[in-house]
Design a protein around this motif. Sequence first.
Motif, short mmCIF file in Angstrom:
data_model
loop_
_atom_site.label_atom_id
_atom_site.label_comp_id
_atom_site.label_asym_id
_atom_site.label_seq_id
_atom_site.Cartn_x
_atom_site.Cartn_y
_atom_site.Cartn_z
N SER A 1 -21.14 -16.21 -39.53
CA SER A 1 -22.50 -16.14 -40.06
C SER A 1 -22.50 -15.92 -41.56
N VAL A 2 -23.64 -16.14 -42.14
CA VAL A 2 -23.84 -15.97 -43.58
C VAL A 2 -23.68 -14.50 -43.96
N VAL A 3 -24.12 -13.61 -43.09
CA VAL A 3 -24.03 -12.18 -43.38
C VAL A 3 -22.58 -11.79 -43.62
N PHE A 4 -21.69 -12.23 -42.74
CA PHE A 4 -20.28 -11.91 -42.87
C PHE A 4 -19.72 -12.45 -44.19
N THR A 5 -20.06 -13.66 -44.53
CA THR A 5 -19.58 -14.30 -45.76
C THR A 5 -20.11 -13.57 -47.00
N VAL A 6 -21.37 -13.23 -46.99
CA VAL A 6 -21.97 -12.53 -48.13
C VAL A 6 -21.33 -11.15 -48.30
N SER B 1 -11.05 -15.92 -31.04
CA SER B 1 -10.45 -14.68 -30.55
C SER B 1 -11.51 -13.63 -30.23
N ASP B 2 -12.76 -14.01 -30.33
CA ASP B 2 -13.89 -13.11 -30.04
C ASP B 2 -13.90 -11.91 -30.97
N VAL B 3 -13.60 -12.17 -32.27
CA VAL B 3 -13.65 -11.12 -33.29
C VAL B 3 -15.01 -11.18 -33.95
N GLY B 4 -15.63 -10.05 -34.10
CA GLY B 4 -16.94 -10.01 -34.72
C GLY B 4 -17.03 -8.91 -35.75
N LEU B 5 -18.16 -8.82 -36.39
CA LEU B 5 -18.42 -7.81 -37.39
C LEU B 5 -19.52 -6.91 -36.86
#
Length: 130
Positions: free
Chosen positions: A23-28, A4-8
Motif C-alpha cells: 500500500s501507499v501508506v507503507f511506502t510513504v 509471505s503474508d507480511v504486513g505492517l
Amino acid sequence: MKASDVGLELLTGELQGSHDPSSVVFTVLAALSGMEREYIRDRTLEGHESARKRGKTIGGAGVTDGDMLSMALHLREQEMSLRDIANRLVITTGKKKGQHPSPATVMRMLREHDEQRASMAEGARPASIP
C-alpha cells in the motif's frame, strides 16, 4: 512480502491498524523514516563539526598509552592476531581500568603509530630533484 503474508501494523497514532505492505501508506512511511534517518545523521555530523571547531573532542577518553603501544608492537612482531593482542593488553587508567581494549582499539592504535612513523620517514627523505 505479500506472498509471505507480511504486513505492517501500527500500534499507535493516527494510522493505527494493519496495512498491506504494497500500500501507499507503507511506502510513504518507509520514505519518511529514511528521510528522518538522514536528517538525524546530518544534524549529528553538524554537531560534531561545530564541537571540533570549538576545540571539543568527540568520543570517549583514550585508553591507550605508550606502554600499551610498545607491548602491542612487540606482540605484533610475533604475528599475533589483533584479538589475541587485545586479550593480552590491560587498560591502566580511567573508567575501564583493568579491562582489555577492543581489537578495534588495538588496530587503531597500531595504524596511527604506523601512519605517524611513515609520515616522519617521508619528512626525513631528501626531496627528489626533477
